[in-house]
Design a protein around this motif. Structure first.
Motif, mmCIF file in Angstrom:
data_model
loop_
_atom_site.group_PDB
_atom_site.id
_atom_site.type_symbol
_atom_site.label_atom_id
_atom_site.label_comp_id
_atom_site.label_asym_id
_atom_site.label_seq_id
_atom_site.Cartn_x
_atom_site.Cartn_y
_atom_site.Cartn_z
ATOM 1 N N ARG A 67 10.568 6.883 -0.757
ATOM 2 C CA ARG A 67 9.351 7.663 -1.553
ATOM 3 C C ARG A 67 9.816 8.333 -2.752
ATOM 4 O O ARG A 67 8.931 8.592 -3.722
ATOM 5 N N SER A 102 1.293 4.017 -4.952
ATOM 6 C CA SER A 102 0.946 5.548 -5.870
ATOM 7 C C SER A 102 2.068 5.428 -6.775
ATOM 8 O O SER A 102 1.777 5.758 -7.933
ATOM 9 N N SER A 123 7.990 -1.059 1.544
ATOM 10 C CA SER A 123 6.655 -0.831 1.068
ATOM 11 C C SER A 123 5.568 -0.774 1.989
ATOM 12 O O SER A 123 4.566 -0.216 1.687
ATOM 13 N N THR A 124 5.581 -1.328 3.192
ATOM 14 C CA THR A 124 4.560 -1.503 4.110
ATOM 15 C C THR A 124 4.615 -0.239 5.079
ATOM 16 O O THR A 124 3.783 0.122 5.797
ATOM 17 N N ARG A 125 5.725 0.503 4.926
ATOM 18 C CA ARG A 125 5.767 1.466 5.658
ATOM 19 C C ARG A 125 5.266 3.048 5.082
ATOM 20 O O ARG A 125 5.527 3.192 3.682
ATOM 21 N N ASP A 126 4.479 3.875 6.036
ATOM 22 C CA ASP A 126 4.269 5.143 5.470
ATOM 23 C C ASP A 126 5.142 5.879 4.883
ATOM 24 O O ASP A 126 5.076 6.617 3.927
ATOM 25 N N ILE A 127 6.114 6.071 5.703
ATOM 26 C CA ILE A 127 7.137 7.208 5.465
ATOM 27 C C ILE A 127 8.302 6.474 5.084
ATOM 28 O O ILE A 127 9.009 5.660 5.994
ATOM 29 N N HIS A 128 9.141 6.687 4.292
ATOM 30 C CA HIS A 128 10.222 6.068 3.754
ATOM 31 C C HIS A 128 11.163 7.137 2.710
ATOM 32 O O HIS A 128 10.432 7.579 1.914
ATOM 33 N N GLY A 141 0.699 -1.146 0.047
ATOM 34 C CA GLY A 141 0.249 0.046 0.032
ATOM 35 C C GLY A 141 0.909 1.120 0.301
ATOM 36 O O GLY A 141 2.012 1.190 -0.590
ATOM 37 N N GLY A 142 0.267 2.564 0.601
ATOM 38 C CA GLY A 142 0.773 3.691 0.648
ATOM 39 C C GLY A 142 1.786 3.985 -0.518
ATOM 40 O O GLY A 142 1.380 4.130 -1.666
ATOM 41 N N TRP A 143 3.082 4.601 -0.193
ATOM 42 C CA TRP A 143 3.579 5.195 -1.249
ATOM 43 C C TRP A 143 3.919 4.320 -2.537
ATOM 44 O O TRP A 143 3.942 4.907 -3.484
#
Lengths: 251, 437
Positions: B132, B37, B124-129, B32-34
């Motif tokens: 990104r 997209s 990829s499972t983390r929101d902030i990286h 998900g997340g970044w």
């Protein structure tokens, strides 16, 4: 050692005979010189003996200690003990001089069924011979002949000769492009190799090299044949009189 | 009658039909997340361009059909006779992928001072990286002025990869090893590497990876950072690969990449470099040995958009038995990129008359105070040199090998690390010797 009988050679590309029946024998322990005017066939003789492409032997023979060298590949001739010091040593960018020397030594040893030289022994041998020829470490590390001056290239030829220890050495116009000091250095290198088991054939246009490498026998070549043979005095006679008189004699 | 417009439309349709066929055979990886997209954005871009076709000018010399088609052409595994692995003697952190899937059992513990290494999937499972801002970004920037749809496909569908962030001087290289175990594998890997200001890293890559391999590496080298890349592409002869490196090189930073390719029925390696700061250096080099059914394409695009930057492209190919080598290299100097020092050389050594080298060297310069040079040659082996070596007792085969290594030397000299350069040279010597038998 080297026996050439009635050697006839023409160019591969055109029907032009360059050597027209050369007879020559170089004994072990002797230095023979071949002198002659430009275009007499001196260099062609050295190329044909070393196995360069572009020539066709139409008649005659050349043997090294009885073995027919004309049927051998260039590398086989080298392994059999023949060495040509080139008039124009070739530059080989990218191949280090040391790598080249070691590969050559080991290839010849392999061809003769001998073991490879150890890295330590090889290094020692090269250093010793290079020192005698006043070649620095840098020249050994650089690519073969690349960026070498004329004199350095010729010294590199003699270094190869000293390391490969051939039985029959042919020097093709080794004095060309050398100043007196460089010539002396090269001559000393050659003289150091003179011994009872080794033959030399020194090809030169001028007599001056023969002041330093004193020959036992001097041949004059003209029009693709040996036209005169004598002692060292013959070289001095050429120096004084030039080759002009040959035209009359061979005409 | 086919009008030019109609032909163009047909070509465009073919590219989209190819894309539809390919997409039908693929699923976008979960996550998900970044990253979702980034993948969706890539898919949208891909739908605009379609997949490459041999009628594309950019693929004029290399037919992309087998790289594009839904299923890979099977590739037999190579029995290498137990030869020593590439980089085997180099102290390094090994990360192993088998047919494009990370294998933690075969890999080393990825802990290295000053270097963060993560698997794409975990990040990829983390929101902030940090990734990104990098994943798909340089790839997207690299789509102009030429479209590179296989890289976009990669951004959308890459199933694995590593994210490496370097904050210090890495004391040993990170080594990506690509094993090929299945003869029908179709691997898509995407790596992101961020070298922070003043940091240093060497990345090694080796192995055939898969029957078909699509790999993207995005590299961001910040101010004063240094990135070295040395790659030896695997010898499984029937493998096919399309790889892209997108690099962004900041002020006073260094980017150097070298690739050795021997074997491989089809290889297209693209390197796209952009200078974003002054006084930076980028070198891209390649040595390749092609024999028989072999097609190798190096496509390089270097953009100078800063002052006093130095770029070098050095590509050498040895081809025989009908092998084909391609080089498309460009140096683009943008307005204002003064004092640019650009160099490009592409050369082939053709060992017979059946082999071909197709070169398209290009310079495009919009600044008036620059030094750019380029050259491209094709030639046979130097007969004089060969005779010289043989006259010293070196048989024709080994003498030809020596001359071949000499020809490749300028490219190998682009490897800064002496130990790695020696490993690559030893590899070449062994391969050349084997080819003779």
């Amino acid at each position: 050692m080297l026996d050439i009988k009635n050697l006839h050679v023409k160019l591969e590309e055109e029907d032009k005979e360059i050597l027209k029946g050369v007879d020559l024998s170089v004994e072990a322990g002797k230095v023979h010189a071949i002198m002659g005017p430009n275009g007499s066939g001196k260099s062609t003789l050295s190329y044909v003996l070393s196995g360069r492409d572009g020539y066709v032997v139409t008649d005659g023979s050349a043997t090294l200690e009885g073995a027919d060298i004309l049927s051998m590949d260039p590398e086989e001739r080298a392994a059999a003990g023949l060495f040509l010091a080139f008039q124009y040593p070739v530059e080989i960018p990218g191949v280090g001089n040391m790598t080249f020397l070691r590969t050559a030594v080991n290839a010849q040893r392999k061809a003769r069924g001998e073991d490879e030289i150890s890295a330590a022994d090889f290094l020692k041998l090269v250093r010793e011979k290079a020192k005698e020829l006043r070649m620095d470490q840098d020249m050994l590390k650089r690519p073969v002949n690349v960026g070498f001056s004329g004199g350095e290239k010729k010294r590199n030829e003699i270094l190869q000769m000293a390391i490969l220890q051939p039985r029959m050495c042919i020097l093709d116009e080794t004095d060309s492009g050398l100043d007196v000091d460089a010539m002396k250095l090269v001559a000393d290198g050659v003289n150091a190799l003179r011994d009872a088991g080794r033959g030399f054939l020194v090809i030169t246009h001028y007599q001056r090299l023969l002041d330093h490498i004193v020959p036992d026998v001097v041949h004059i070549m003209s029009g693709g044949r040996i036209v005169q043979t004598g002692g060292p005095e013959l070289a001095r006679q050429v120096e004084e009189e030039g080759y002009g008189h040959l035209n009359e004699e061979t005409a | 009658m086919a009008t030019p417009t109609r032909v163009k439309q047909q070509a465009l349709q073919a590219k989209h039909d190819a894309l539809d066929a390919r997409l039908a055979a693929m699923t976008m990886p979960a996550g998900g997340g970044w990253i979702a997209s980034a993948r969706n954005a890539a898919l949208t871009r891909l739908r605009e361009t379609g997949l490459p076709h041999k009628r594309d000018e950019y693929w004029k010399y290399t037919d992309p059909a087998t790289l594009v088609q839904p299923e890979p052409v099977p590739a037999a595994l190579l029995d290498d006779g137990g030869e020593a692995p590439v980089f085997g003697e180099i102290d390094r952190i090994k990360l192993v992928f088998v047919d494009g899937v990370f294998d933690s059992d075969k890999s080393d513990d990825p802990s290295l001072a000053g270097v963060e290494i993560e698997r794409l999937e975990e990040a990829s499972t983390r929101d902030i990286h940090w990734a990104r801002d990098l994943y798909g970004t340089l790839e997207a920037q690299g789509q102009s002025p030429v479209r590179r749809p296989l890289a976009t496909l990669n951004t959308a569908f890459a199933t694995d990869g590593v994210l490496i962030r370097v904050t210090g001087k890495a004391e040993k290289p990170v080594s990506l090893i690509y094993l090929h175990k299945s003869d029908t594998s179709d691997a898509i890997l995407h790596h992101c590497i961020k070298v922070e200001s003043g940091a240093e890293l060497t990345v090694l890559e080796n192995g055939p990876a898969a029957a078909r391999f699509n790999k993207v590496m995005e590299v961001d080298v910040a101010e004063g950072g240094t990135f070295h890349h040395v790659r030896a592409q695997g010898r499984d002869h029937e493998r096919r690969a399309a790889t892209h490196i997108f690099a962004q090189v900041a002020r006073e930073a260094t980017f150097k990449s070298f690739t050795l390719t021997a074997n491989g029925v089809l290889t297209r390696n693209e390197v796209i470099v952009e200078f974003t700061g002054d006084d930076a250096v980028a070198h891209v080099a390649g040595a390749c040995l092609g024999d028989g059914d072999f097609h190798h394409d190096d496509t390089v695009f270097v953009t100078h958009d800063a002052e006093r930057c130095e770029s070098r492209q050095v590509f050498k190919k040895v081809l025989r038995n009908g092998a084909i080598g391609v080089f498309q290299g460009k140096i683009l100097v943008q307005p204002g990129a003064q004092k640019t020092d650009g160099y490009q050389i592409s050369q082939s050594l053709l060992l017979d008359e059946d082999s071909q080298f197709l070169a398209k060297p290009e310079l495009e310069i919009y600044a008036d105070d620059v030094a750019c040079s380029h050259g491209s040659t094709s030639g046979a082996i130097d007969e004089e040199g060969l005779f010289y070596l043989r006259s010293r007792g070196i048989p024709e085969g080994p003498a030809t090998d020596l001359m071949t290594l000499a020809f490749l030397a300028e490219a190998i000299e682009e490897i800064d690390d002496a130990e790695i350069a020696a490993d690559i040279t030893a590899r070449l010597e062994a391969w050349l010797a084997r080819r003779r038998r």
